[in-house]
Scaffold this motif. Structure first.
Motif, PDB file in Angstrom:
ATOM      1  N   ALA A 184      50.760  61.383  40.670  1.00 44.45           N
ATOM      2  CA  ALA A 184      49.677  61.037  41.604  1.00 44.45           C
ATOM      3  C   ALA A 184      48.509  60.406  40.854  1.00 44.45           C
ATOM      4  O   ALA A 184      47.915  59.429  41.329  1.00 44.45           O
ATOM      5  CB  ALA A 184      49.219  62.276  42.368  1.00 44.45           C
ATOM      6  N   ALA A 185      48.186  60.944  39.690  1.00 40.63           N
ATOM      7  CA  ALA A 185      47.093  60.388  38.885  1.00 40.63           C
ATOM      8  C   ALA A 185      47.440  58.973  38.427  1.00 40.63           C
ATOM      9  O   ALA A 185      46.594  58.078  38.456  1.00 40.63           O
ATOM     10  CB  ALA A 185      46.800  61.288  37.691  1.00 40.63           C
ATOM     11  N   ARG A 186      48.675  58.775  38.026  1.00 46.43           N
ATOM     12  CA  ARG A 186      49.118  57.448  37.589  1.00 46.43           C
ATOM     13  C   ARG A 186      49.028  56.461  38.754  1.00 46.43           C
ATOM     14  O   ARG A 186      48.535  55.337  38.594  1.00 46.43           O
ATOM     15  CB  ARG A 186      50.551  57.547  37.063  1.00 46.43           C
ATOM     16  N   GLU A 187      49.465  56.884  39.941  1.00 43.77           N
ATOM     17  CA  GLU A 187      49.383  56.011  41.108  1.00 43.77           C
ATOM     18  C   GLU A 187      47.931  55.682  41.450  1.00 43.77           C
ATOM     19  O   GLU A 187      47.616  54.546  41.819  1.00 43.77           O
ATOM     20  CB  GLU A 187      50.071  56.674  42.304  1.00 43.77           C
ATOM     21  N   ALA A 188      47.056  56.673  41.331  1.00 39.08           N
ATOM     22  CA  ALA A 188      45.634  56.442  41.613  1.00 39.08           C
ATOM     23  C   ALA A 188      45.047  55.437  40.625  1.00 39.08           C
ATOM     24  O   ALA A 188      44.277  54.551  41.021  1.00 39.08           O
ATOM     25  CB  ALA A 188      44.870  57.761  41.560  1.00 39.08           C
ATOM     26  N   ARG A 189      45.400  55.586  39.333  1.00 36.77           N
ATOM     27  CA  ARG A 189      44.905  54.628  38.327  1.00 36.77           C
ATOM     28  C   ARG A 189      45.402  53.221  38.642  1.00 36.77           C
ATOM     29  O   ARG A 189      44.652  52.245  38.567  1.00 36.77           O
ATOM     30  CB  ARG A 189      45.360  55.043  36.938  1.00 36.77           C
ATOM     31  N   GLU A 190      46.694  53.128  38.995  1.00 39.57           N
ATOM     32  CA  GLU A 190      47.267  51.818  39.292  1.00 39.57           C
ATOM     33  C   GLU A 190      46.609  51.206  40.522  1.00 39.57           C
ATOM     34  O   GLU A 190      46.323  50.007  40.543  1.00 39.57           O
ATOM     35  CB  GLU A 190      48.779  51.936  39.485  1.00 39.57           C
ATOM     36  N   ALA A 191      46.342  52.030  41.539  1.00 38.21           N
ATOM     37  CA  ALA A 191      45.685  51.527  42.744  1.00 38.21           C
ATOM     38  C   ALA A 191      44.277  51.048  42.420  1.00 38.21           C
ATOM     39  O   ALA A 191      43.836  50.002  42.916  1.00 38.21           O
ATOM     40  CB  ALA A 191      45.649  52.610  43.819  1.00 38.21           C
ATOM     41  N   LYS A 192      43.574  51.804  41.589  1.00 35.98           N
ATOM     42  CA  LYS A 192      42.215  51.417  41.201  1.00 35.98           C
ATOM     43  C   LYS A 192      42.242  50.109  40.424  1.00 35.98           C
ATOM     44  O   LYS A 192      41.419  49.221  40.658  1.00 35.98           O
ATOM     45  CB  LYS A 192      41.585  52.525  40.355  1.00 35.98           C
ATOM     46  N   GLN A 193      43.206  49.975  39.501  1.00 32.47           N
ATOM     47  CA  GLN A 193      43.317  48.745  38.726  1.00 32.47           C
ATOM     48  C   GLN A 193      43.670  47.577  39.634  1.00 32.47           C
ATOM     49  O   GLN A 193      43.139  46.474  39.491  1.00 32.47           O
ATOM     50  CB  GLN A 193      44.365  48.909  37.627  1.00 32.47           C
ATOM     51  N   SER A 194      44.551  47.837  40.590  1.00 32.37           N
ATOM     52  CA  SER A 194      44.953  46.782  41.512  1.00 32.37           C
ATOM     53  C   SER A 194      43.765  46.342  42.364  1.00 32.37           C
ATOM     54  O   SER A 194      43.562  45.147  42.592  1.00 32.37           O
ATOM     55  CB  SER A 194      46.083  47.280  42.413  1.00 32.37           C
ATOM     56  N   LYS A 195      42.979  47.305  42.828  1.00 25.63           N
ATOM     57  CA  LYS A 195      41.792  46.979  43.629  1.00 25.63           C
ATOM     58  C   LYS A 195      40.807  46.159  42.803  1.00 25.63           C
ATOM     59  O   LYS A 195      40.258  45.165  43.274  1.00 25.63           O
ATOM     60  CB  LYS A 195      41.128  48.259  44.126  1.00 25.63           C
ATOM     61  N   LYS A 196      40.583  46.558  41.554  1.00 30.31           N
ATOM     62  CA  LYS A 196      39.665  45.829  40.676  1.00 30.31           C
ATOM     63  C   LYS A 196      40.191  44.412  40.446  1.00 30.31           C
ATOM     64  O   LYS A 196      39.418  43.445  40.477  1.00 30.31           O
ATOM     65  CB  LYS A 196      39.509  46.579  39.350  1.00 30.31           C
ATOM     66  N   TYR A 197      41.497  44.284  40.240  1.00 32.52           N
ATOM     67  CA  TYR A 197      42.103  42.964  40.048  1.00 32.52           C
ATOM     68  C   TYR A 197      41.873  42.097  41.287  1.00 32.52           C
ATOM     69  O   TYR A 197      41.492  40.931  41.178  1.00 32.52           O
ATOM     70  CB  TYR A 197      43.598  43.116  39.766  1.00 32.52           C
ATOM     71  N   ASP A 198      42.099  42.686  42.465  1.00 31.51           N
ATOM     72  CA  ASP A 198      41.899  41.942  43.705  1.00 31.51           C
ATOM     73  C   ASP A 198      40.446  41.488  43.846  1.00 31.51           C
ATOM     74  O   ASP A 198      40.173  40.356  44.254  1.00 31.51           O
ATOM     75  CB  ASP A 198      42.302  42.789  44.917  1.00 31.51           C
ATOM     76  N   GLU A 199      39.512  42.378  43.502  1.00 30.71           N
ATOM     77  CA  GLU A 199      38.093  42.021  43.571  1.00 30.71           C
ATOM     78  C   GLU A 199      37.773  40.875  42.621  1.00 30.71           C
ATOM     79  O   GLU A 199      37.033  39.947  42.973  1.00 30.71           O
ATOM     80  CB  GLU A 199      37.221  43.235  43.245  1.00 30.71           C
ATOM     81  N   LEU A 200      38.318  40.922  41.429  1.00 24.76           N
ATOM     82  CA  LEU A 200      38.070  39.850  40.463  1.00 24.76           C
ATOM     83  C   LEU A 200      38.695  38.536  40.927  1.00 24.76           C
ATOM     84  O   LEU A 200      38.117  37.460  40.718  1.00 24.76           O
ATOM     85  CB  LEU A 200      38.610  40.245  39.085  1.00 24.76           C
ATOM     86  N   GLN A 201      39.860  38.615  41.546  1.00 22.38           N
ATOM     87  CA  GLN A 201      40.503  37.404  42.076  1.00 22.38           C
ATOM     88  C   GLN A 201      39.620  36.771  43.147  1.00 22.38           C
ATOM     89  O   GLN A 201      39.453  35.548  43.171  1.00 22.38           O
ATOM     90  CB  GLN A 201      41.875  37.740  42.672  1.00 22.38           C
ATOM     91  N   ILE A 202      39.045  37.578  44.020  1.00 24.17           N
ATOM     92  CA  ILE A 202      38.165  37.064  45.076  1.00 24.17           C
ATOM     93  C   ILE A 202      36.928  36.413  44.459  1.00 24.17           C
ATOM     94  O   ILE A 202      36.515  35.327  44.873  1.00 24.17           O
ATOM     95  CB  ILE A 202      37.781  38.186  46.063  1.00 24.17           C
ATOM     96  N   GLN A 203      36.358  37.070  43.452  1.00 24.46           N
ATOM     97  CA  GLN A 203      35.188  36.489  42.780  1.00 24.46           C
ATOM     98  C   GLN A 203      35.545  35.157  42.143  1.00 24.46           C
ATOM     99  O   GLN A 203      34.790  34.180  42.228  1.00 24.46           O
ATOM    100  CB  GLN A 203      34.660  37.446  41.722  1.00 24.46           C
ATOM    101  N   LEU A 204      36.685  35.097  41.502  1.00 23.91           N
ATOM    102  CA  LEU A 204      37.126  33.861  40.859  1.00 23.91           C
ATOM    103  C   LEU A 204      37.328  32.756  41.889  1.00 23.91           C
ATOM    104  O   LEU A 204      36.885  31.609  41.681  1.00 23.91           O
ATOM    105  CB  LEU A 204      38.417  34.106  40.076  1.00 23.91           C
ATOM    106  N   GLN A 205      37.973  33.081  42.989  1.00 21.24           N
ATOM    107  CA  GLN A 205      38.183  32.081  44.038  1.00 21.24           C
ATOM    108  C   GLN A 205      36.856  31.579  44.596  1.00 21.24           C
ATOM    109  O   GLN A 205      36.686  30.380  44.840  1.00 21.24           O
ATOM    110  CB  GLN A 205      39.046  32.666  45.160  1.00 21.24           C
ATOM    111  N   THR A 206      35.913  32.493  44.789  1.00 21.55           N
ATOM    112  CA  THR A 206      34.590  32.110  45.281  1.00 21.55           C
ATOM    113  C   THR A 206      33.904  31.167  44.305  1.00 21.55           C
ATOM    114  O   THR A 206      33.331  30.136  44.701  1.00 21.55           O
ATOM    115  CB  THR A 206      33.729  33.369  45.513  1.00 21.55           C
ATOM    116  N   MET A 207      33.971  31.488  43.036  1.00 21.92           N
ATOM    117  CA  MET A 207      33.341  30.636  42.022  1.00 21.92           C
ATOM    118  C   MET A 207      34.019  29.275  41.965  1.00 21.92           C
ATOM    119  O   MET A 207      33.353  28.242  41.827  1.00 21.92           O
ATOM    120  CB  MET A 207      33.384  31.319  40.655  1.00 21.92           C
TER     121      MET A 207
END
Length: 76
Positions: A41-64
């Motif tokens: 469960a902890a591993r899945e939570a870390r992966e979800a958090k990393q995935s969310k952060k990646y998605d946020e960075l992708q959106i920022q990059l697309q905006t820029m």
């Protein structure tokens, strides 16, 4: 030499000890399973958090990228 009743008492004591060991072993196995589940469960939570952060960075990059692709109006 121990008497028959002493021998039976010793046999019963050993059986009781074996039963306690079996219970202890079962408890340890259940604890190990619980630990593995928590780790998963902890591993899945870390992966979800990393995935969310990646998605946020992708959106920022697309905006820029959109900002830089817009034509620049020269100052008047």
């Amino acid at each position: 030499m121990p008497s028959g009743s002493q021998t039976q008492a010793e046999v019963q004591r050993l059986r009781d000890q074996m039963a306690q060991m079996q219970v202890s072993t079962a408890v340890v196995r259940e604890a190990e399973v619980a630990v593995r589940e928590v780790e998963a469960a902890a591993r899945e939570a870390r992966e979800a958090k990393q995935s969310k952060k990646y998605d946020e960075l992708q959106i920022q990059l697309q905006t820029m990228m959109k900002m830089f692709q817009q034509p620049q109006n020269p100052p008047s």
